[in-house]
Design a protein around this motif. Sequence first.
Motif, PDB file in Angstrom:
ATOM      1  N   THR A   1       0.846  -1.184   0.000  1.00 16.87           N
ATOM      2  CA  THR A   1       0.000   0.000   0.000  1.00 16.87           C
ATOM      3  C   THR A   1       0.883   1.234   0.000  1.00 16.87           C
ATOM      4  O   THR A   1       1.857   1.300   0.741  1.00 16.87           O
ATOM      5  N   VAL A   2       0.512   2.235  -0.807  1.00 17.04           N
ATOM      6  CA  VAL A   2       1.213   3.515  -0.849  1.00 17.04           C
ATOM      7  C   VAL A   2       0.193   4.617  -0.587  1.00 17.04           C
ATOM      8  O   VAL A   2      -0.848   4.681  -1.241  1.00 17.04           O
ATOM      9  N   VAL A   3       0.492   5.479   0.372  1.00 15.24           N
ATOM     10  CA  VAL A   3      -0.302   6.671   0.638  1.00 15.24           C
ATOM     11  C   VAL A   3       0.482   7.831   0.048  1.00 15.24           C
ATOM     12  O   VAL A   3       1.635   8.059   0.414  1.00 15.24           O
ATOM     13  N   ASP A   4      -0.135   8.575  -0.873  1.00 15.45           N
ATOM     14  CA  ASP A   4       0.594   9.568  -1.668  1.00 15.45           C
ATOM     15  C   ASP A   4      -0.162  10.898  -1.672  1.00 15.45           C
ATOM     16  O   ASP A   4      -1.391  10.917  -1.760  1.00 15.45           O
ATOM     17  N   TYR A   5       0.594  11.999  -1.564  1.00 14.44           N
ATOM     18  CA  TYR A   5       0.054  13.360  -1.628  1.00 14.44           C
ATOM     19  C   TYR A   5      -0.994  13.617  -0.547  1.00 14.44           C
ATOM     20  O   TYR A   5      -2.185  13.735  -0.816  1.00 14.44           O
ATOM     21  N   VAL A   6      -0.512  13.737   0.700  1.00 16.91           N
ATOM     22  CA  VAL A   6      -1.388  13.988   1.844  1.00 16.91           C
ATOM     23  C   VAL A   6      -0.811  15.135   2.657  1.00 16.91           C
ATOM     24  O   VAL A   6       0.397  15.202   2.886  1.00 16.91           O
ATOM     25  N   GLN A   7      -1.682  16.053   3.115  1.00 18.76           N
ATOM     26  CA  GLN A   7      -1.306  17.061   4.094  1.00 18.76           C
ATOM     27  C   GLN A   7      -2.229  16.938   5.292  1.00 18.76           C
ATOM     28  O   GLN A   7      -3.454  16.787   5.136  1.00 18.76           O
ATOM     29  N   VAL A   8      -1.637  16.990   6.494  1.00 20.07           N
ATOM     30  CA  VAL A   8      -2.408  17.064   7.734  1.00 20.07           C
ATOM     31  C   VAL A   8      -2.008  18.380   8.382  1.00 20.07           C
ATOM     32  O   VAL A   8      -0.836  18.596   8.686  1.00 20.07           O
ATOM     33  N   HIS A   9      -2.989  19.264   8.603  1.00 24.38           N
ATOM     34  CA  HIS A   9      -2.716  20.621   9.080  1.00 24.38           C
ATOM     35  C   HIS A   9      -3.523  20.909  10.347  1.00 24.38           C
ATOM     36  O   HIS A   9      -4.741  20.702  10.385  1.00 24.38           O
ATOM     37  N   ASN A  10      -2.819  21.367  11.396  1.00 27.86           N
ATOM     38  CA  ASN A  10      -3.431  21.804  12.658  1.00 27.86           C
ATOM     39  C   ASN A  10      -4.283  20.724  13.325  1.00 27.86           C
ATOM     40  O   ASN A  10      -5.323  21.022  13.914  1.00 27.86           O
ATOM     41  N   ASN A  11      -3.827  19.494  13.265  1.00 28.82           N
ATOM     42  CA  ASN A  11      -4.516  18.412  13.964  1.00 28.82           C
ATOM     43  C   ASN A  11      -4.245  18.546  15.466  1.00 28.82           C
ATOM     44  O   ASN A  11      -3.160  18.959  15.870  1.00 28.82           O
ATOM     45  N   ALA A  12      -5.188  18.150  16.284  1.00 26.41           N
ATOM     46  CA  ALA A  12      -5.028  18.256  17.734  1.00 26.41           C
ATOM     47  C   ALA A  12      -4.222  17.107  18.329  1.00 26.41           C
ATOM     48  O   ALA A  12      -3.996  17.080  19.527  1.00 26.41           O
ATOM     49  N   ASP A  13      -3.767  16.169  17.499  1.00 24.11           N
ATOM     50  CA  ASP A  13      -2.967  15.042  17.978  1.00 24.11           C
ATOM     51  C   ASP A  13      -1.848  14.825  16.955  1.00 24.11           C
ATOM     52  O   ASP A  13      -1.350  15.774  16.368  1.00 24.11           O
ATOM     53  N   ASP A  14      -1.454  13.563  16.732  1.00 27.12           N
ATOM     54  CA  ASP A  14      -0.393  13.269  15.770  1.00 27.12           C
ATOM     55  C   ASP A  14      -0.834  13.638  14.357  1.00 27.12           C
ATOM     56  O   ASP A  14      -2.018  13.514  14.022  1.00 27.12           O
ATOM     57  N   GLY A  15       0.157  14.032  13.537  1.00 25.40           N
ATOM     58  CA  GLY A  15      -0.145  14.253  12.132  1.00 25.40           C
ATOM     59  C   GLY A  15      -0.488  12.934  11.466  1.00 25.40           C
ATOM     60  O   GLY A  15      -1.597  12.743  10.967  1.00 25.40           O
TER      61      GLY A  15
ATOM     62  N   HIS B   1       5.265  12.082  -0.576  1.00 30.68           N
ATOM     63  CA  HIS B   1       4.746  13.442  -0.739  1.00 30.68           C
ATOM     64  C   HIS B   1       3.809  13.788   0.418  1.00 30.68           C
ATOM     65  O   HIS B   1       2.617  14.000   0.236  1.00 30.68           O
ATOM     66  N   ILE B   2       4.372  13.838   1.625  1.00 29.47           N
ATOM     67  CA  ILE B   2       3.609  14.051   2.858  1.00 29.47           C
ATOM     68  C   ILE B   2       4.001  15.404   3.455  1.00 29.47           C
ATOM     69  O   ILE B   2       5.190  15.700   3.609  1.00 29.47           O
ATOM     70  N   VAL B   3       2.998  16.214   3.806  1.00 31.98           N
ATOM     71  CA  VAL B   3       3.206  17.519   4.434  1.00 31.98           C
ATOM     72  C   VAL B   3       2.442  17.521   5.751  1.00 31.98           C
ATOM     73  O   VAL B   3       1.222  17.337   5.762  1.00 31.98           O
ATOM     74  N   LEU B   4       3.161  17.733   6.852  1.00 26.84           N
ATOM     75  CA  LEU B   4       2.576  17.719   8.193  1.00 26.84           C
ATOM     76  C   LEU B   4       2.869  19.062   8.848  1.00 26.84           C
ATOM     77  O   LEU B   4       4.019  19.345   9.183  1.00 26.84           O
TER      78      LEU B   4
END
Length: 120
Positions: A1-15, A27-30
Motif C-alpha cells: 500500500t502507498v499513501v501519496d500526496y497527503v497534508q495534515v494541518h493543525n490536527n489536535a494530535d499526531d499528524g 509526498h507528505i506535508v505535516l
Amino acid sequence: TVVDYVQVHNNADDGIEMFGGTTDLKHIVLTGNDDESLDTDNGWSGRVQYLVIKQRDDGGDNGMEMSSKELVGLPTNPTIANFTMVTDGRAADPSNAFRINTGHIGRFINGVVSHNSGDE
C-alpha cells in the motif's frame, strides 16, 4: 500500500501515526500538529519519501517519535528519505526533533532538520 500526496494541518494530535505494517508514504506535508507530526509504533517497516514537517510554533511535541515498546521482537524499522523538518522546542514540555524510543531501528537519508531547542 502507498499513501501519496497527503497534508495534515493543525490536527489536535499526531499528524500521521503508523501502527505496524509496511505501508509506504510519499509526498507528505505535516504542519501545525499539536503532538508528534510523524509517530510510528508496533513494528512498522514502511518507507517515507518527500516529507515536510513544520511543528506548531510554541506548541506541538516531537517532530518524529519512533518506538516499538509494546511489540516484543519486531522493531519499528522505517526508511525515511528526502525530508525537511522544522521544530520548536519551546513548548510547555520540552520537545525534540527526533524522539527515538525502545524498539526502533531504521534509516534517515538526505534530511534537513532545524530545531529550536528553546535555549535562546
